[in-house]
Write a protein that holds these residues in place. Structure first.
Motif, PDB file in Angstrom:
ATOM      1  N   SER A  23      25.550  52.255  37.989  1.00 42.35           N
ATOM      2  CA  SER A  23      26.730  51.423  38.198  1.00 42.35           C
ATOM      3  C   SER A  23      27.813  51.434  37.096  1.00 42.35           C
ATOM      4  N   GLN A  85      20.473  46.920  25.806  1.00 38.81           N
ATOM      5  CA  GLN A  85      20.246  47.200  27.281  1.00 38.81           C
ATOM      6  C   GLN A  85      21.354  48.173  27.716  1.00 38.81           C
ATOM      7  N   SER A  87      22.899  50.405  31.656  1.00 39.72           N
ATOM      8  CA  SER A  87      22.985  50.776  32.847  1.00 39.72           C
ATOM      9  C   SER A  87      22.011  51.681  33.229  1.00 39.72           C
ATOM     10  N   LEU A 107      16.573  48.704  30.597  1.00 37.11           N
ATOM     11  CA  LEU A 107      17.266  48.745  31.693  1.00 37.11           C
ATOM     12  C   LEU A 107      18.015  47.407  32.141  1.00 37.11           C
ATOM     13  N   GLN A 108      19.282  47.306  32.403  1.00 40.40           N
ATOM     14  CA  GLN A 108      19.929  46.104  32.954  1.00 40.40           C
ATOM     15  C   GLN A 108      19.570  45.806  34.303  1.00 40.40           C
ATOM     16  N   ASP A 109      19.731  44.719  35.096  1.00 42.00           N
ATOM     17  CA  ASP A 109      19.372  44.766  36.291  1.00 42.00           C
ATOM     18  C   ASP A 109      19.992  45.698  37.155  1.00 42.00           C
ATOM     19  N   GLY A 110      19.253  46.340  37.952  1.00 41.71           N
ATOM     20  CA  GLY A 110      19.851  47.535  38.896  1.00 41.71           C
ATOM     21  C   GLY A 110      20.052  48.791  38.077  1.00 41.71           C
ATOM     22  N   GLY A 111      19.386  48.927  36.841  1.00 40.48           N
ATOM     23  CA  GLY A 111      19.550  49.919  35.911  1.00 40.48           C
ATOM     24  C   GLY A 111      18.752  51.245  36.457  1.00 40.48           C
TER      25      GLY A 111
END
Length: 128
Positions: A23, A85, A87, A107-111
């Protein structure tokens, strides 16, 4: 020094295949970046990249302003990047199991974690 066309040819097919899942807006971590082929490929897609290795001389030669480098011992007893953190995390041709469990938490959310390494039995043919 690699030209952009050379990087397009030299970057791992695995990285090419899964890099569109990253993302926009975050920083991508290229762990054990080596010469920086994945870093340059991903920066070419418009992502900021943190390229980390024990030897960053090759990555320092890259001129893309989206790539920053950091010299770290990735095999030290304490994991040096625990509070960061990303992506996405990209690892190619590197395996150090003692810190492997740290990566998902970075990892960030959705990473996206793209990890391409050696298979069991690869030692019969070469490193590691």
């Amino acid at each position: 020094m690699l030209r952009s066309h050379d990087v397009m040819l030299a970057v791992s097919p695995w990285v090419k295949r899964f890099s569109p899942l990253i993302s926009q807006g975050g920083v991508v971590f290229d762990l054990a970046c080596g010469s920086g082929r994945p870093s340059e490929w991903i920066a070419g897609m418009g992502h900021q990249v943190l390229a980390v290795d024990q030897d960053i001389s090759a990555i320092k030669a890259l001129t893309n302003p989206l790539i920053s480098s950091k010299r770290l011992n990735l095999e030290a007893l304490d994991w040096p990047l625990a509070d960061l953190q990303f992506s996405a995390i990209v690892v190619t041709n590197y395996l150090y199991r003692p810190h492997l469990d740290q990566l998902p938490g970075m990892l960030q959310d959705g990473g996206v974690l793209m990890y391409e390494t050696f298979a069991q039995g690869n030692g019969d043919f070469g490193k590691p």
